[in-house]
Motif scaffolding. Structure first.
Motif, mmCIF file in Angstrom:
data_model
loop_
_atom_site.group_PDB
_atom_site.id
_atom_site.type_symbol
_atom_site.label_atom_id
_atom_site.label_comp_id
_atom_site.label_asym_id
_atom_site.label_seq_id
_atom_site.Cartn_x
_atom_site.Cartn_y
_atom_site.Cartn_z
ATOM 1 N N LYS A 124 30.001 50.609 -2.535
ATOM 2 C CA LYS A 124 29.014 49.557 -2.773
ATOM 3 C C LYS A 124 29.277 48.802 -4.076
ATOM 4 C CE LYS A 124 25.384 51.745 -0.045
ATOM 5 N NZ LYS A 124 23.963 52.180 0.002
ATOM 6 N N ASP A 125 30.504 48.857 -4.559
ATOM 7 C CA ASP A 125 30.912 48.133 -5.768
ATOM 8 C C ASP A 125 31.846 47.001 -5.358
ATOM 9 O OD1 ASP A 125 31.932 47.179 -8.140
ATOM 10 O OD2 ASP A 125 32.288 49.158 -9.009
ATOM 11 N N ALA A 126 31.414 45.761 -5.561
ATOM 12 C CA ALA A 126 32.194 44.604 -5.105
ATOM 13 C C ALA A 126 33.576 44.555 -5.739
ATOM 14 C CB ALA A 126 31.431 43.315 -5.402
ATOM 15 N N LYS A 127 33.699 45.022 -6.963
ATOM 16 C CA LYS A 127 34.992 44.964 -7.644
ATOM 17 C C LYS A 127 35.997 45.959 -7.074
ATOM 18 C CE LYS A 127 33.366 43.087 -12.042
ATOM 19 N NZ LYS A 127 34.102 41.833 -11.850
ATOM 20 N N LYS A 128 35.515 46.933 -6.276
ATOM 21 C CA LYS A 128 36.405 47.937 -5.706
ATOM 22 C C LYS A 128 36.772 47.639 -4.255
ATOM 23 C CE LYS A 128 34.820 51.647 -8.743
ATOM 24 N NZ LYS A 128 34.206 52.998 -8.837
ATOM 25 N N LEU A 129 36.344 46.483 -3.740
ATOM 26 C CA LEU A 129 36.771 46.090 -2.398
ATOM 27 C C LEU A 129 38.264 45.807 -2.404
ATOM 28 C CD1 LEU A 129 33.875 43.672 -1.332
ATOM 29 C CD2 LEU A 129 34.192 46.058 -0.687
ATOM 30 N N LYS A 130 38.928 46.117 -1.311
ATOM 31 C CA LYS A 130 40.377 45.937 -1.223
ATOM 32 C C LYS A 130 40.694 44.760 -0.303
ATOM 33 C CE LYS A 130 41.514 50.727 -2.258
ATOM 34 N NZ LYS A 130 42.311 51.931 -1.870
ATOM 35 N N ALA A 131 41.478 43.821 -0.817
ATOM 36 C CA ALA A 131 41.836 42.636 -0.037
ATOM 37 C C ALA A 131 42.829 42.996 1.057
ATOM 38 C CB ALA A 131 42.425 41.568 -0.950
ATOM 39 N N VAL A 132 42.670 42.347 2.214
ATOM 40 C CA VAL A 132 43.565 42.615 3.340
ATOM 41 C C VAL A 132 44.918 41.964 3.112
ATOM 42 C CG1 VAL A 132 43.914 42.307 5.815
ATOM 43 C CG2 VAL A 132 41.638 42.887 4.931
ATOM 44 N N ASN A 133 44.908 40.693 2.693
ATOM 45 C CA ASN A 133 46.158 39.972 2.414
ATOM 46 C C ASN A 133 47.148 40.035 3.574
ATOM 47 O OD1 ASN A 133 45.451 39.189 -0.241
ATOM 48 N ND2 ASN A 133 46.050 41.191 -1.034
ATOM 49 N N ASP A 134 46.684 39.643 4.746
ATOM 50 C CA ASP A 134 47.577 39.712 5.911
ATOM 51 C C ASP A 134 48.196 38.369 6.265
ATOM 52 O OD1 ASP A 134 45.362 38.450 6.825
ATOM 53 O OD2 ASP A 134 44.906 39.842 8.461
ATOM 54 N N GLY A 135 48.269 37.479 5.292
ATOM 55 C CA GLY A 135 49.004 36.229 5.505
ATOM 56 C C GLY A 135 48.188 35.104 6.073
ATOM 57 N N GLY A 136 46.891 35.219 6.081
ATOM 58 C CA GLY A 136 46.070 34.116 6.569
ATOM 59 C C GLY A 136 45.246 34.528 7.770
ATOM 60 N N PHE A 137 45.173 33.637 8.748
ATOM 61 C CA PHE A 137 44.381 33.913 9.942
ATOM 62 C C PHE A 137 45.161 34.830 10.884
ATOM 63 C CE2 PHE A 137 43.122 29.693 8.394
ATOM 64 C CZ PHE A 137 41.793 29.956 8.101
ATOM 65 N N ASP A 138 44.439 35.780 11.437
ATOM 66 C CA ASP A 138 45.058 36.764 12.316
ATOM 67 C C ASP A 138 45.367 36.132 13.669
ATOM 68 O OD1 ASP A 138 45.860 38.964 13.695
ATOM 69 O OD2 ASP A 138 43.852 39.830 13.907
ATOM 70 N N ALA A 139 46.649 35.911 13.933
ATOM 71 C CA ALA A 139 47.053 35.229 15.167
ATOM 72 C C ALA A 139 47.236 36.189 16.340
ATOM 73 C CB ALA A 139 48.356 34.469 14.926
ATOM 74 N N GLY A 140 47.221 37.504 16.066
ATOM 75 C CA GLY A 140 47.538 38.445 17.142
ATOM 76 C C GLY A 140 46.357 38.822 18.014
ATOM 77 N N ASN A 141 45.138 38.666 17.499
ATOM 78 C CA ASN A 141 43.972 39.105 18.257
ATOM 79 C C ASN A 141 42.900 38.025 18.189
ATOM 80 O OD1 ASN A 141 44.588 42.160 18.823
ATOM 81 N ND2 ASN A 141 45.146 41.782 16.691
ATOM 82 N N SER A 142 43.090 36.969 18.945
ATOM 83 C CA SER A 142 42.243 35.798 18.835
ATOM 84 C C SER A 142 40.791 36.063 19.194
ATOM 85 C CB SER A 142 42.792 34.674 19.726
ATOM 86 O OG SER A 142 44.088 34.326 19.313
ATOM 87 N N TYR A 143 40.537 36.881 20.204
ATOM 88 C CA TYR A 143 39.172 37.076 20.674
ATOM 89 C C TYR A 143 38.596 38.424 20.267
ATOM 90 C CZ TYR A 143 40.355 33.010 23.458
ATOM 91 O OH TYR A 143 40.741 31.769 23.852
ATOM 92 N N TYR A 144 39.434 39.291 19.723
ATOM 93 C CA TYR A 144 38.973 40.626 19.392
ATOM 94 C C TYR A 144 39.366 40.937 17.951
ATOM 95 C CZ TYR A 144 39.078 45.714 19.049
ATOM 96 O OH TYR A 144 38.923 47.010 18.631
ATOM 97 N N LEU A 145 38.401 41.370 17.155
ATOM 98 C CA LEU A 145 38.667 41.719 15.763
ATOM 99 C C LEU A 145 39.281 43.110 15.696
ATOM 100 C CD1 LEU A 145 38.441 41.333 12.708
ATOM 101 C CD2 LEU A 145 36.081 42.174 12.838
ATOM 102 N N ASP A 146 40.474 43.176 15.156
ATOM 103 C CA ASP A 146 41.163 44.463 15.004
ATOM 104 C C ASP A 146 40.861 45.011 13.606
ATOM 105 O OD1 ASP A 146 42.787 46.623 14.949
ATOM 106 O OD2 ASP A 146 44.679 45.507 15.005
ATOM 107 N N PRO A 147 40.056 46.072 13.501
ATOM 108 C CA PRO A 147 39.670 46.599 12.192
ATOM 109 C C PRO A 147 40.620 47.661 11.647
ATOM 110 C CG PRO A 147 38.422 47.729 13.886
ATOM 111 C CD PRO A 147 39.362 46.771 14.597
ATOM 112 N N THR A 148 41.605 48.068 12.441
ATOM 113 C CA THR A 148 42.436 49.214 12.053
ATOM 114 C C THR A 148 43.261 48.954 10.796
ATOM 115 O OG1 THR A 148 44.185 48.453 13.555
ATOM 116 C CG2 THR A 148 42.585 50.037 14.420
ATOM 117 N N VAL A 149 43.446 47.687 10.433
ATOM 118 C CA VAL A 149 44.201 47.376 9.224
ATOM 119 C C VAL A 149 43.561 48.018 8.007
ATOM 120 C CG1 VAL A 149 42.979 45.194 8.875
ATOM 121 C CG2 VAL A 149 45.231 45.514 7.860
ATOM 122 N N CYS A 150 42.233 48.136 8.024
ATOM 123 C CA CYS A 150 41.537 48.716 6.870
ATOM 124 C C CYS A 150 41.655 50.244 6.841
ATOM 125 C CB CYS A 150 40.064 48.298 6.869
ATOM 126 S SG CYS A 150 39.837 46.583 6.306
#
Length: 406
Positions: free
Chosen positions: A369-395
């Motif tokens: 619950k600390d905003a400064k400890k959130l980790k950025a995904v940095n996956d190169g922009g918009f996720d082009a591989g899963n247009s209709y479904y959010l893939d959360p496994t990257v986290c």
């Protein structure tokens, strides 16, 4: 008989001697009715003891302990003023136009090749406005009450013209406008602050952006611009941080949130080169656990959403889609504020947007619950591989490096 006269003589002699000793011996002047002066051995100065004089009538004459107030020279005669205009590089600014006003009239002069000009003014105050090529207009008011000679020097520092505009928007009040925005910003030349009575619709906001100076320096810590502040319509902090320079940026004013929340997330995305046209709306924002089982309930308001319930044993991804057209180049950032006021921001990689693609921004590891400890995904922009479904496994991979897939 002789003894009686002798006794009388002795009594008179004793009485006279006593008076002589206590009255006017040792240089006493009381015999003549005037008291002798009594000097302090110290040199007289203001605020210290000074000589006093007395007479037989009890009158005293004392030096004043207050210094004599001198009349400022500028009230009785004219003053020469040397105006020195210094450019952003520290050198004299040649051919700068100087408007000045004294107690008599407004005039204008130009500086010489050294950035100097000499004028004769009336009165004790001069106001100046200085303009020159490729620098911001400068103004200054100077008083001459402390000027002791017949000439005073005034130095005016010039700065590069503001080259970056910041537009503020309140998506929920698009047509009314009128938010009072207070903010500070930092760039290569330090920090500054400002206040704008700005609009929220395009017509109003376009007329009154905040103009700042930002010199973009590629691959440098100084090559960024950060704007942070609050608005009259909201008690929440807004934050913008960009490292790529165009001509303008846009900031979304957060809503007034009365609910309890863990995180408040807002998005500032605009079409490249069209920040004045407004922000792109978010669509279908989600905070989803990496196992896909926990879809956190969100409170949405404009381009912001907030939430509270997080499982401390799970990892989550924060992501959203946008109402954009295919092939539109977007830029901007996301900001997050936690319940303790700690902020974080992530810039969107400059990229072409495709409808229904996701921007996966942050990972929340183990219900942090600390905003400064959130980790950025940095996956190169918009996720082009899963247009209709959010893939959360990257986290899951980011929060648990080296762990097997969930």
């Amino acid at each position: 008989m002789i003894t009686r006269w002798l006794l009388l003589f002795l009594l008179i002699t004793l009485a006279t001697g006593f008076r002589y000793k206590g009255g006017y011996r040792k240089g006493s002047y009381k015999k003549y009715g005037v008291g002798r002066p009594s000097y302090n051995k110290k040199v007289p100065s203001y605020g210290k003891k000074v000589p006093t004089y007395g007479n037989s009538y009890g009158n005293k004459y004392v030096y004043s302990k207050k210094p004599v107030r001198l009349i400022p020279r500028c009230t009785t005669s004219k003053t020469w003023v040397d105006i020195v205009v210094v450019g952003p590089d520290g050198a004299g600014c040649a051919n700068a136009l100087v408007y000045y006003v004294d107690d008599s009239i407004m005039r204008k002069v130009h500086t010489d090749y050294n950035g100097k000009s000499k004028v004769l003014i009336s009165g004790c105050k001069i106001s100046l406005i200085v303009t020159a090529k490729d620098v911001q207009p400068a103004y200054k008011t100077h008083t001459l009450y402390n000027c002791k000679g017949d000439t005073e020097q005034i130095v005016i520092q010039q700065y590069t013209k503001c080259n970056y505009k910041v537009y503020f928007y309140n998506i929920n009040d698009y047509y009314n406008g009128g938010d009072l925005v207070n903010c500070v910003w930092t760039s290569h030349d330090g920090s500054s602050s400002g206040e704008k009575q700005t609009g929220t619709g395009v017509a109003v906001a376009y007329k009154s952006p905040l103009c700042v100076n930002w010199e973009y320096v590629a691959d440098s810590d100084t090559g960024s611009l950060k704007v942070i502040g609050t608005a009259q319509s909201s008690t929440e902090i807004f934050l913008l941080h960009v490292t790529r320079q165009d001509t303008a940026v846009a900031v979304n004013i957060p809503p007034l949130v009365k609910d309890k929340y863990c995180y408040l997330v807002c998005f500032n995305l605009w079409q490249k080169g069209y920040a004045y046209s407004g922000l792109y709306y978010i669509s279908n924002p989600q905070v989803l656990s990496t196992d896909g089982a926990d879809d956190v309930y969100l409170h949405e308001d404009g381009n912001c959403f907030w939430f509270d319930d997080l499982d401390k044993d799970k990892d989550y991804v924060i992501a959203t889609q946008f109402e954009g057209k295919d092939g539109t180049y977007l830029e901007g950032n996301a900001q997050v504020v936690d319940s303790h006021g700690r902020c974080n921001t992530e810039e969107i990689p400059y990229a072409s947007y495709t409808a229904y693609h996701w921007w996966r921004v942050w990972c929340i590891c183990k219900g942090n619950k600390d905003a400064k400890k959130l980790k950025a995904v940095n996956d190169g922009g918009f996720d082009a591989g899963n247009s209709y479904y959010l893939d959360p496994t990257v986290c899951h991979e980011i929060c648990n490096p080296g762990a097997p897939p969930s």
